[in-house]
Design a protein around this motif. Structure first.
Motif, mmCIF file in Angstrom:
data_model
loop_
_atom_site.group_PDB
_atom_site.id
_atom_site.type_symbol
_atom_site.label_atom_id
_atom_site.label_comp_id
_atom_site.label_asym_id
_atom_site.label_seq_id
_atom_site.Cartn_x
_atom_site.Cartn_y
_atom_site.Cartn_z
ATOM 1 N N UNK A 127 0.836 -1.215 0.000
ATOM 2 C CA UNK A 127 0.000 0.000 0.000
ATOM 3 C C UNK A 127 0.864 1.255 0.000
ATOM 4 N N UNK A 128 0.360 2.322 -0.586
ATOM 5 C CA UNK A 128 1.058 3.597 -0.544
ATOM 6 C C UNK A 128 1.616 4.018 -1.881
ATOM 7 N N UNK A 129 1.969 5.277 -1.968
ATOM 8 C CA UNK A 129 2.501 5.837 -3.202
ATOM 9 C C UNK A 129 3.871 5.247 -3.522
ATOM 10 N N UNK A 130 4.182 5.154 -4.799
ATOM 11 C CA UNK A 130 5.475 4.665 -5.231
ATOM 12 C C UNK A 130 5.512 3.174 -5.452
ATOM 13 N N UNK A 131 4.425 2.478 -5.095
ATOM 14 C CA UNK A 131 4.387 1.034 -5.328
ATOM 15 C C UNK A 131 3.038 0.634 -5.902
ATOM 16 N N UNK A 132 1.994 0.826 -5.117
ATOM 17 C CA UNK A 132 0.660 0.504 -5.604
ATOM 18 C C UNK A 132 0.140 1.627 -6.507
#
Length: 559
Positions: free
Chosen positions: A401-406
């Motif tokens: 979860x979170x920006x930069x991955x999902x």
């Protein structure tokens, strides 16, 4: 029999600084280019119980401490009576004047301590001063040492230590303790196994560590907490072992490389979470440092009773990795390897060790440059994203979860129930079988990946084969200095290194282990068809002395 080995034993009550005195004596020896091995024996009590530490010193590499010693410093009467028989011929036993028995040299330890301290008395300085005098340090060197090693009450510490030094000088006592080691540059820093395990995982990219303290794994938590700023590993002292394991899995879901650690009793409480890691395919790294059981057992001593417990950890069937370091150098490298393998295969891993390696100290040069980095290549996920997407090797793309991955719209669902590719609960027979088959594929992958590392260690060239694992190998390597035999030490236990050990299939061998039942021997029989001619079992919590192992193995050889 012992070639150039000088051993010192410090005994006293818990809280009197026995271990600290031994550490400083070890540092004196290391600073003069000697190899050391320090082993600590203590009871489960903060104050009052009997403790002792042994420091063995040699110009050659040491793999274990020696119980027969040339110098004893006893802080109390119990130590005098308990350890006097450990003194070698020609050795010296110092004690307080009120505790002296025949053969001991009495010094006014307690009387001088009262004279030189107003508060915070430190009896351990007497052992340091005695050793410094016998080792040829002058009083200026002693003062410099105390200022470096003891930060509190320095003036009183120095005054007391010099008074003890002068008492010894007046007695004109000498003992052959030549620490000069010309032409050799020995490592000048000592490490415990737990420190090296901690550093190995850190070097490989560990982000967070969760634990509830339990001897002999507690010092891993202490180490990460103490060096949190320098290492950047978040150390969490949780309210229980259950919390530690589940918090670690939660951290992994969020993308943190996480580990947990405990002894057998604590790992028992983590079993359900270990199975959870198997089901949700979380790369959880677990440090299991063994002590004698069952239950609380002998909580401050060493054992190898948890072999089967580690191999078959958790309920249900799922891939896992189990390996055990046979040396201090391996404690560093194996910790890094297991973190890497766990993340490459998205499977839980156990580093299995024992109190003897975890807490004893050994000097070595630290080089983390060659250690693996846990930086697995992430597979490109299909759209829509499925956490448990089928793959030829069983490893699915992983997102957090979170920006930069999902990405917007991704559903990241980890499920402790059996599930379909998208993480939704599965009850259909075909769906259950398909997901179990997916996880099974990772066992072949783990076996393939582990071959990148050394999976078996061998030492010596004698005709007699001796199998062992973990810290027992250290004891055998010290015995090997006096008797020819070949040590075969599997490092990886699951996956079992069949290919490397094929040449020993059906061979006759001795198996040495620290357990009441021949668990390792049974495992070798099942996996390798080994013909065990002698089970050498010890289960009193203590390591073997080199002399003891030599005598046992000679009997087998001569039979």
């Amino acid at each position: 029999m012992h070639r150039g080995i000088f051993s010192v034993l410090i005994g006293g009550k818990a809280g009197e600084g026995v271990k600290k005195a031994a550490q400083v004596i070890a540092q004196i020896a290391m600073d003069r280019d000697n190899f050391i091995f320090q082993a600590d024996d203590y009871q489960s009590a903060i104050r009052g119980a009997h403790n002792f530490s042994i420091v063995s010193i040699c110009r050659e590499r040491l793999y274990s401490a020696y119980k027969s010693v040339q110098l004893i410093v006893s802080f109390d009467k119990k130590s005098v009576l308990k350890h006097n028989s450990s003194l070698k011929e020609g050795g010296i036993h110092f004690c307080d004047e009120q505790d002296a028995i025949e053969g001991c040299i009495a010094l006014p330890l307690n009387r001088l301590m009262k004279e030189h301290y107003t508060s915070g008395a430190n009896l351990s300085l007497s052992a340091v001063a005695i050793f410094a005098r016998l080792a040829g340090l002058d009083k200026d060197e002693l003062e410099e040492l105390i200022r470096a090693e003891f930060r509190r009450n320095q003036d009183e510490n120095i005054s007391f230590a010099k008074a003890i030094y002068d008492e010894l000088a007046a007695l004109d006592i000498s003992l052959s303790c030549d620490l000069k080691n010309p032409g050799v540059s020995a490592p000048r820093k000592g490490y415990t196994g737990n420190q090296l395990i901690s550093l190995g995982a850190w070097a490989a990219g560990l982000d967070s560590y969760y634990s509830y303290p339990m001897t002999p794994a507690s010092s891993i938590l202490h180490f990460y907490a103490r060096y949190r700023d320098e290492l950047g590993v978040v150390a969490i002292h949780t309210e229980s072992e259950l919390a530690a394991a589940n918090m670690a899995i939660g951290a992994i879901l969020a993308g943190s490389k996480a580990a947990v650690g405990s002894s057998g009793g604590g790992i028992a409480l983590m079993q359900e979470a270990f199975s959870l890691a198997g089901m949700v395919e979380a790369p959880l790294l677990m440090f299991l440092s063994s002590r004698p059981g069952p239950a609380t057992g002998a909580s401050t001593y060493s054992a190898q009773e948890d072999l089967n417990f580690a191999l078959y950890q958790g309920h249900g069937e799922f891939p896992r990795i189990v390996a055990s370091p046979d040396s201090y150098e391996r404690a560093l490298s194996l910790s890094a390897e297991l973190l890497d393998l766990a993340w490459e295969s998205q499977s839980p891993a156990i580093l299995l060790t024992e109190k003897h390696l975890s807490e004893s100290m050994y000097n070595m040069d630290l080089d983390a440059s060659s250690l693996p980095q846990s930086d697995p290549v992430m597979k490109e996920p299909a759209s829509p994203y499925n956490r448990y997407a089928f793959a030829d090797d069983g490893v699915s793309p992983i997102k957090y979860p979170g920006e930069g991955n999902a990405e917007a719209g991704d559903v990241i669902k980890w499920n402790s129930n059996e599930h379909t590719e998208d993480g939704v609960r599965a009850d259909d027979a075909d769906e259950i079988t398909a997901m179990k088959d997916k996880r099974k594929k990772k066992q072949e992958l783990i076996n393939k990946l582990s071959k990148s590392y050394q999976r078996v260690a061998e030492y010596g060239e004698g005709e007699m084969l001796v199998f062992a694992y973990g810290s027992t190998v250290l004891e055998l390597r010290e015995a090997q200095k006096y008797l020819d035999f070949k040590i075969v030490a599997p490092i990886y236990l699951d996956p079992f290194p069949d290919e490397e050990l094929e040449e020993y299939r059906g061979k006759k061998a001795v198996v040495v282990e620290h357990s009441a039942n021949p668990n390792f021997a049974g495992y070798l029989k099942a996996k390798l068809g080994l013909e065990v001619i002698k089970d050498v079992l010890r289960y009193d919590g203590r390591p073997y002395d080199a002399d003891e192992l030599v005598n046992i193995l000679k009997e087998v050889k001569d039979a």
